[in-house]
Design an enzyme around this catalytic site. Structure first.
Site, PDB file in Angstrom:
ATOM      1  N   LEU A 156       0.835  -1.203   0.000  1.00  0.00           N
ATOM      2  CA  LEU A 156       0.000   0.000   0.000  1.00  0.00           C
ATOM      3  C   LEU A 156       0.864   1.245   0.000  1.00  0.00           C
ATOM      4  O   LEU A 156       1.841   1.322   0.743  1.00  0.00           O
ATOM      5  CB  LEU A 156      -0.879   0.015   1.252  1.00  0.00           C
ATOM      6  CG  LEU A 156      -1.653  -1.270   1.558  1.00  0.00           C
ATOM      7  CD1 LEU A 156      -2.387  -1.137   2.883  1.00  0.00           C
ATOM      8  CD2 LEU A 156      -2.620  -1.572   0.420  1.00  0.00           C
ATOM      9  N   CYS A 263       8.762   3.852   4.824  1.00  0.00           N
ATOM     10  CA  CYS A 263       9.021   2.514   4.259  1.00  0.00           C
ATOM     11  C   CYS A 263      10.376   2.392   3.584  1.00  0.00           C
ATOM     12  O   CYS A 263      11.218   1.624   4.032  1.00  0.00           O
ATOM     13  CB  CYS A 263       7.919   2.159   3.270  1.00  0.00           C
ATOM     14  SG  CYS A 263       6.291   2.259   4.021  1.00  0.00           S
ATOM     15  N   LYS A 323       5.652  13.197   0.782  1.00  0.00           N
ATOM     16  CA  LYS A 323       5.088  13.231  -0.572  1.00  0.00           C
ATOM     17  C   LYS A 323       3.682  13.798  -0.444  1.00  0.00           C
ATOM     18  O   LYS A 323       3.201  14.019   0.679  1.00  0.00           O
ATOM     19  CB  LYS A 323       5.075  11.840  -1.206  1.00  0.00           C
ATOM     20  CG  LYS A 323       4.192  10.840  -0.475  1.00  0.00           C
ATOM     21  CD  LYS A 323       4.082   9.531  -1.239  1.00  0.00           C
ATOM     22  CE  LYS A 323       2.973   8.686  -0.652  1.00  0.00           C
ATOM     23  NZ  LYS A 323       2.704   7.476  -1.386  1.00  0.00           N
TER      24      LYS A 323
HETATM   25  C1  UGA Z   1       5.991   2.500  -0.637  1.00  0.00           C
HETATM   26  C2  UGA Z   1       5.654   1.531  -1.789  1.00  0.00           C
HETATM   27  O1  UGA Z   1       5.385   2.263  -2.984  1.00  0.00           O
HETATM   28  C3  UGA Z   1       4.447   0.654  -1.441  1.00  0.00           C
HETATM   29  O2  UGA Z   1       4.221  -0.288  -2.463  1.00  0.00           O
HETATM   30  C4  UGA Z   1       4.743  -0.070  -0.124  1.00  0.00           C
HETATM   31  O3  UGA Z   1       3.642  -0.857   0.295  1.00  0.00           O
HETATM   32  C5  UGA Z   1       5.046   0.944   0.943  1.00  0.00           C
HETATM   33  O4  UGA Z   1       6.178   1.738   0.557  1.00  0.00           O
HETATM   34  C6  UGA Z   1       5.343   0.195   2.222  1.00  0.00           C
HETATM   35  O5  UGA Z   1       6.329  -0.551   2.253  1.00  0.00           O
HETATM   36  O6  UGA Z   1       4.516   0.226   3.151  1.00  0.00           O
HETATM   37  P1  UGA Z   1       5.053   4.887   0.179  1.00  0.00           P
HETATM   38  O7  UGA Z   1       6.258   4.929   1.069  1.00  0.00           O
HETATM   39  O8  UGA Z   1       3.721   5.203   0.720  1.00  0.00           O
HETATM   40  O9  UGA Z   1       4.912   3.406  -0.506  1.00  0.00           O
HETATM   41  O10 UGA Z   1       5.309   5.943  -0.976  1.00  0.00           O
HETATM   42  P2  UGA Z   1       5.727   5.941  -2.506  1.00  0.00           P
HETATM   43  O11 UGA Z   1       4.628   6.502  -3.290  1.00  0.00           O
HETATM   44  O12 UGA Z   1       6.272   4.634  -2.919  1.00  0.00           O
HETATM   45  O13 UGA Z   1       6.907   7.018  -2.477  1.00  0.00           O
HETATM   46  C7  UGA Z   1       8.084   6.808  -1.697  1.00  0.00           C
HETATM   47  C8  UGA Z   1       9.034   7.968  -1.841  1.00  0.00           C
HETATM   48  O14 UGA Z   1       9.621   7.968  -3.145  1.00  0.00           O
HETATM   49  C9  UGA Z   1       8.377   9.341  -1.695  1.00  0.00           C
HETATM   50  O15 UGA Z   1       9.245  10.179  -0.972  1.00  0.00           O
HETATM   51  C10 UGA Z   1       8.216   9.823  -3.119  1.00  0.00           C
HETATM   52  O16 UGA Z   1       8.174  11.218  -3.233  1.00  0.00           O
HETATM   53  C11 UGA Z   1       9.471   9.252  -3.753  1.00  0.00           C
HETATM   54  N1  UGA Z   1       9.378   9.047  -5.228  1.00  0.00           N
HETATM   55  C12 UGA Z   1       8.481   8.177  -5.734  1.00  0.00           C
HETATM   56  C13 UGA Z   1      10.272   9.720  -6.056  1.00  0.00           C
HETATM   57  O17 UGA Z   1      11.123  10.513  -5.604  1.00  0.00           O
HETATM   58  N2  UGA Z   1      10.211   9.492  -7.410  1.00  0.00           N
HETATM   59  C14 UGA Z   1       9.314   8.620  -7.956  1.00  0.00           C
HETATM   60  O18 UGA Z   1       9.317   8.452  -9.199  1.00  0.00           O
HETATM   61  C15 UGA Z   1       8.430   7.955  -7.106  1.00  0.00           C
END
Ligand code: UGA
Length: 446
Positions: A156, A263, A323
């Site tokens: 998630l 995460c 985010k």
């Molecule tokens: C992440 C995973 O995407 C989920 O699948 C997983 O279940 C979750 O961790 C977990 O282990 O519980 P989350 O931490 O909510 O989810 O957020 P993401 O949307 O994955 O983003 C993570 C970070 O990466 C954020 O800081 C976001 O801004 C950054 N990000 C994401 C980037 O810098 N570039 C991108 O292209 C995508």
């Protein structure tokens, strides 16, 4: 099916509410009495789009109930999901004490011969299910307990957790016996997506490997972004060009200020720790982490060079959450950035649509350096630079044309590459972004 959940934190609450929504009967154990009361009254304790509506509906249908009496939940449930915290220990390994005490409690209250499936949803290192089986054996003390431990990781994302739960890319179920596999399979019977039935060990690795791979994509594109800046290329187009290749895919190739949250940083450390503990070279992940750790510093250095020093300069931080669409500030790049700016003597103002209070609570040591504003317009007024740190849509929709005159100097550093560069330049901003030498690009157009 009668299902129990231990822990009404982020994962537990979303899991329980969504399982209730698809028709299961849920009882949730939560130690915090205030939370129990709020949740039973339909008040969500986390911000997550769509959650409150589902919570209210399922409370009134009688499909979900919160309590701090674990014995009644254990008695009521055939399947018990463990969704308690696994915070990092100082050496990066996961602290499993909350999981272990939940398993001990279940072993204490379970009746002899009554089959119960304990499903670990929290992110735990490989080998945890095996370890918990040992724990159950030690807790039996001559009783004939029939408990099995399974692994069923969650995938998630904060901010879209309800929709991610309801529309999963896949469901991974790691079990030992055919009985457990059938039971866990029937929890998710109504989902039409690939279902991977495997051993608990494989399932535990899938979760860490998935998060580590996604984080690797981000650090990779951030590494490429730095090169793009040096040679006048555009990282967004590089990512687009790469992403059309189906073997690569377009997701998680947005260059920026680096990943944060509860995460990725924690899971990478834990996976690295597991690899090292088996004598393996997981140096790839070390590099992913160190690229990420340098992102905020690079932003500060670029801003410092552009402003000819930061001492006494007013800098506005747009976004404190790690985010958009969440109030979560854990491991937020904003915290690192504020610390570095403060060290350079900048005067810092900050805003966020949801997270100011969480930020104050989580980083009390940083708060003395920051003046907080509810509205972005007020945070930007009088500043020598505004730094967009969180990809909130609100910042894309700001009336940039109008607020420019309120700034001491119209510098905008867009660390998420989310604003329209042409519009910003048309509005006479000095516009900095990640992985694009904007000045060079416009020069080459003219
Ligand atoms: C992440 C995973 O995407 C989920 O699948 C997983 O279940 C979750 O961790 C977990 O282990 O519980 P989350 O931490 O909510 O989810 O957020 P993401 O949307 O994955 O983003 C993570 C970070 O990466 C954020 O800081 C976001 O801004 C950054 N990000 C994401 C980037 O810098 N570039 C991108 O292209 C995508």
């Amino acid at each position: 099916m009668r299902i129990g959940v231990f822990g009404a934190g982020y994962v537990g609450l979303v899991t329980a509410v969504c399982l209730a929504e698809i028709g299961h009967l849920l009882q949730v154990v939560e130690v915090d009495g205030d939370k129990v009361e709020k949740l039973n009254n339909g008040i969500s304790t986390i911000y997550e789009p769509g959650l409150t509506e589902l919570l209210e509906r399922n409370i009134s249908r009688g499909n979900i109930y919160f309590t701090n009496d674990s014995s009644s939940v254990i008695e009521h449930s055939e399947v018990i999901f463990l969704c308690v915290g696994t915070p990092p220990k100082p050496d990066g390994s996961a602290d499993l004490s909350q999981i272990e005490s939940a398993v001990r409690e279940i072993a204490r209250y379970a009746r002899e011969d009554d089959f119960k499936l304990i499903v670990v949803k929290s992110t735990v290192p490989v080998g945890t299910a095996k370890q918990l089986r040992e724990l159950v054996r030690n807790e039996m003390q001559g009783r004939r307990l029939n408990l099995e431990i399974a692994s069923n990781p969650e995938f998630l994302r904060e901010g879209s957790a309800v929709s991610d739960f309801m529309n999963p890319d896949r469901i991974v179920m790691g079990t030992v016996s055919a009985r457990a596999q059938a039971l866990l399979g029937s929890v998710y019977e109504s989902f039409d997506c690939p279902k991977i039935f495997t051993s608990p060990e494989t399932s535990e690795i899938i979760k860490y490997a998935a998060n580590s791979f996604l984080a690797t994509k981000i650090s990779f594109i951030n590494m490429v972004a730095d090169l793009c800046e040096e040679v006048g290329a555009d990282v967004s187009l590089v990512a687009e060009g790469m992403g059309y290749d189906k073997r690569i895919g377009p997701e998680f190739l947005r260059a920026g200020i680096g990943f944060g949250g509860s995460c990725f940083p924690k899971d990478l450390q834990a996976f690295l720790h597991v690899g090292k503990s088996k004598g393996l070279d997981f140096g790839l992940l070390e590099e992913v982490i160190s690229i990420n750790n340098r992102r905020s510093l690079r932003v500060v250095q670029k801003l410092k060079a552009h402003l000819n020093g930061l001492n006494g300069k007013k800098v506005s931080i747009l976004g404190l959450a790690f985010k958009s669409n969440t109030d979560d500030v854990r491991e937020s790049p904003a915290a690192k950035l504020i610390k570095l700016l403060a060290q350079e003597g900048a005067v810092i103002k900050a805003t966020d649509p949801l997270s100011i209070e969480n930020f104050r609570r989580m980083y009390p040591d940083l708060v003395e350096y920051v003046q907080f504003y509810e509205q972005a317009e007020a945070a930007v007024a009088g500043s020598h630079a505004a730094v967009v740190v969180t990809d909130w849509k609100e910042y894309k929709d700001l009336n940039w044309k109008q607020i420019k005159d309120s700034m001491a100097r119209p510098v905008v550093f867009d660390t998420r590459n989310m604003l329209n560069a042409d519009d910003m330049l048309d509005n006479n901003y000095e516009y900095l972004a990640i992985g694009k030498d904007i000045v060079h690009l416009t020069e080459s157009l003219t």
